[in-house]
Design a protein around this motif. Sequence first.
Motif, PDB file in Angstrom:
ATOM      1  N   GLY A   1      41.185  55.550  40.676  1.00 49.99           N
ATOM      2  CA  GLY A   1      41.014  56.988  40.816  1.00 49.99           C
ATOM      3  C   GLY A   1      40.762  57.332  42.276  1.00 49.99           C
ATOM      4  N   ALA A   2      40.545  58.610  42.536  1.00 54.47           N
ATOM      5  CA  ALA A   2      40.231  59.071  43.891  1.00 54.47           C
ATOM      6  C   ALA A   2      38.944  59.890  43.845  1.00 54.47           C
ATOM      7  CB  ALA A   2      41.374  59.901  44.460  1.00 54.47           C
ATOM      8  N   LEU A   3      38.049  59.613  44.766  1.00 52.98           N
ATOM      9  CA  LEU A   3      36.792  60.339  44.880  1.00 52.98           C
ATOM     10  C   LEU A   3      36.594  60.764  46.324  1.00 52.98           C
ATOM     11  CD1 LEU A   3      34.499  58.401  46.415  1.00 52.98           C
ATOM     12  CD2 LEU A   3      34.424  57.321  44.191  1.00 52.98           C
ATOM     13  N   ARG A   4      35.701  61.713  46.516  1.00 53.05           N
ATOM     14  CA  ARG A   4      35.325  62.125  47.869  1.00 53.05           C
ATOM     15  C   ARG A   4      33.932  61.585  48.129  1.00 53.05           C
ATOM     16  NH1 ARG A   4      33.035  66.668  50.791  1.00 53.05           N
ATOM     17  NH2 ARG A   4      34.083  66.793  52.811  1.00 53.05           N
ATOM     18  N   LEU A   5      33.818  60.794  49.179  1.00 54.87           N
ATOM     19  CA  LEU A   5      32.558  60.172  49.574  1.00 54.87           C
ATOM     20  C   LEU A   5      32.026  60.891  50.796  1.00 54.87           C
ATOM     21  CD1 LEU A   5      30.542  57.734  49.466  1.00 54.87           C
ATOM     22  CD2 LEU A   5      32.153  56.539  50.967  1.00 54.87           C
ATOM     23  N   THR A   6      30.767  61.318  50.728  1.00 56.69           N
ATOM     24  CA  THR A   6      30.142  61.977  51.872  1.00 56.69           C
ATOM     25  C   THR A   6      28.983  61.120  52.348  1.00 56.69           C
ATOM     26  OG1 THR A   6      30.777  64.147  51.015  1.00 56.69           O
ATOM     27  CG2 THR A   6      29.098  64.100  52.731  1.00 56.69           C
TER      28      THR A   6
ATOM     29  N   THR B   1      26.754  60.685  48.810  1.00 58.06           N
ATOM     30  CA  THR B   1      27.127  61.518  47.669  1.00 58.06           C
ATOM     31  C   THR B   1      28.593  61.278  47.369  1.00 58.06           C
ATOM     32  OG1 THR B   1      25.568  63.210  48.386  1.00 58.06           O
ATOM     33  CG2 THR B   1      27.216  63.888  46.801  1.00 58.06           C
ATOM     34  N   VAL B   2      28.939  61.221  46.092  1.00 61.86           N
ATOM     35  CA  VAL B   2      30.349  61.162  45.706  1.00 61.86           C
ATOM     36  C   VAL B   2      30.668  62.409  44.896  1.00 61.86           C
ATOM     37  CG1 VAL B   2      30.599  58.656  45.740  1.00 61.86           C
ATOM     38  CG2 VAL B   2      29.947  59.778  43.629  1.00 61.86           C
ATOM     39  N   GLU B   3      31.875  62.885  45.099  1.00 59.28           N
ATOM     40  CA  GLU B   3      32.409  63.968  44.297  1.00 59.28           C
ATOM     41  C   GLU B   3      33.506  63.384  43.446  1.00 59.28           C
ATOM     42  OE1 GLU B   3      33.802  68.183  45.558  1.00 59.28           O
ATOM     43  OE2 GLU B   3      32.559  67.321  47.157  1.00 59.28           O
ATOM     44  N   LEU B   4      33.354  63.546  42.147  1.00 56.30           N
ATOM     45  CA  LEU B   4      34.344  63.093  41.185  1.00 56.30           C
ATOM     46  C   LEU B   4      34.920  64.330  40.498  1.00 56.30           C
ATOM     47  CD1 LEU B   4      32.091  60.290  39.688  1.00 56.30           C
ATOM     48  CD2 LEU B   4      34.061  59.936  41.180  1.00 56.30           C
ATOM     49  N   VAL B   5      35.942  64.142  39.699  1.00 58.66           N
ATOM     50  CA  VAL B   5      36.536  65.258  38.977  1.00 58.66           C
ATOM     51  C   VAL B   5      35.478  66.017  38.188  1.00 58.66           C
ATOM     52  CG1 VAL B   5      38.150  65.840  37.125  1.00 58.66           C
ATOM     53  CG2 VAL B   5      38.803  64.187  38.854  1.00 58.66           C
ATOM     54  N   ASP B   6      34.515  65.296  37.622  1.00 56.90           N
ATOM     55  CA  ASP B   6      33.517  65.929  36.769  1.00 56.90           C
ATOM     56  C   ASP B   6      32.218  66.285  37.484  1.00 56.90           C
ATOM     57  OD1 ASP B   6      32.816  63.301  37.110  1.00 56.90           O
ATOM     58  OD2 ASP B   6      32.518  62.853  34.994  1.00 56.90           O
ATOM     59  N   GLY B   7      32.210  66.261  38.798  1.00 59.33           N
ATOM     60  CA  GLY B   7      31.025  66.714  39.519  1.00 59.33           C
ATOM     61  C   GLY B   7      30.578  65.779  40.627  1.00 59.33           C
ATOM     62  N   ARG B   8      29.469  66.164  41.226  1.00 65.32           N
ATOM     63  CA  ARG B   8      28.909  65.451  42.373  1.00 65.32           C
ATOM     64  C   ARG B   8      27.686  64.669  41.911  1.00 65.32           C
ATOM     65  NH1 ARG B   8      27.893  69.790  45.545  1.00 65.32           N
ATOM     66  NH2 ARG B   8      30.024  69.648  46.251  1.00 65.32           N
ATOM     67  N   ARG B   9      27.491  63.490  42.535  1.00 63.62           N
ATOM     68  CA  ARG B   9      26.303  62.715  42.214  1.00 63.62           C
ATOM     69  C   ARG B   9      25.896  61.853  43.400  1.00 63.62           C
ATOM     70  NH1 ARG B   9      28.475  58.401  37.714  1.00 63.62           N
ATOM     71  NH2 ARG B   9      30.090  57.475  38.978  1.00 63.62           N
ATOM     72  N   PRO B  10      24.588  61.586  43.512  1.00 67.52           N
ATOM     73  CA  PRO B  10      24.111  60.719  44.583  1.00 67.52           C
ATOM     74  C   PRO B  10      24.397  59.259  44.252  1.00 67.52           C
ATOM     75  CG  PRO B  10      22.261  61.446  43.243  1.00 67.52           C
ATOM     76  CD  PRO B  10      23.494  62.141  42.712  1.00 67.52           C
ATOM     77  N   VAL B  11      24.652  58.478  45.283  1.00 67.34           N
ATOM     78  CA  VAL B  11      24.891  57.043  45.128  1.00 67.34           C
ATOM     79  C   VAL B  11      24.177  56.285  46.230  1.00 67.34           C
ATOM     80  CG1 VAL B  11      27.127  57.272  43.941  1.00 67.34           C
ATOM     81  CG2 VAL B  11      27.056  57.137  46.446  1.00 67.34           C
ATOM     82  N   ARG B  12      24.022  55.008  45.994  1.00 71.05           N
ATOM     83  CA  ARG B  12      23.511  54.096  47.019  1.00 71.05           C
ATOM     84  C   ARG B  12      24.526  52.965  47.136  1.00 71.05           C
ATOM     85  NH1 ARG B  12      17.555  53.125  47.036  1.00 71.05           N
ATOM     86  NH2 ARG B  12      17.718  54.928  48.375  1.00 71.05           N
ATOM     87  N   ALA B  13      24.961  52.679  48.364  1.00 67.26           N
ATOM     88  CA  ALA B  13      26.023  51.703  48.602  1.00 67.26           C
ATOM     89  C   ALA B  13      25.459  50.334  48.973  1.00 67.26           C
ATOM     90  CB  ALA B  13      26.922  52.201  49.733  1.00 67.26           C
ATOM     91  N   ARG B  14      26.220  49.325  48.560  1.00 66.25           N
ATOM     92  CA  ARG B  14      25.921  47.954  48.964  1.00 66.25           C
ATOM     93  C   ARG B  14      27.219  47.161  48.882  1.00 66.25           C
ATOM     94  NH1 ARG B  14      26.124  44.774  44.603  1.00 66.25           N
ATOM     95  NH2 ARG B  14      25.791  45.728  42.562  1.00 66.25           N
TER      96      ARG B  14
END
Length: 162
Positions: free
Chosen positions: A36-41, A90-103
């Motif tokens: 899929g494709a997401l927007r990562l901020t 933060t990631v934006e997916l088709v169904d909304g935005r949510r906070p994430v932590r990367a590793r």
Amino acid sequence: MPPRWFVRLAWSVHRGVYRLTGGRVGLWRPRGAGWGALRLTTTGRRTGRRRGVIVAYIEDGPNLAVLTMNGWGEGEPAWWLNLRADPDATVELVDGRRPVRARAAVGDERSRLWARWREMDANLDGYAARRPSETAVVVLEPGPRASGTARDDPTADQPRSP
């Protein structure tokens, strides 16, 4: 494989379509065994400004996994360098935005996720061999809620509040 300039152009056009449509076009969930494709901020490691990029992802339970391919060119993509300095994003997916932590995925987890990406593209190892360093597999885990902070601000390229 298309030349790197073409890959970069394709992703630039993708981002432009996303912006022009106000985010209505350009993001999608993985279908079947695809990506899929997401927007990562992220937060810029030097500027503290919000930076957005559209990247391909796969789902792995509650986590999302992305590759740091940088158009298969040298060096790490800026978004990965930003996440290494500040893993909260933060990631934006088709169904909304949510906070994430990367590793970075390591060991068996990295091998397993790499194999899943390879199922979608049999040439993945060949493309990765063009890079002078190993392509990281980044796991975006559900992150802490950051309500009321700059992390909830949907606008990229804005100064981060203290």
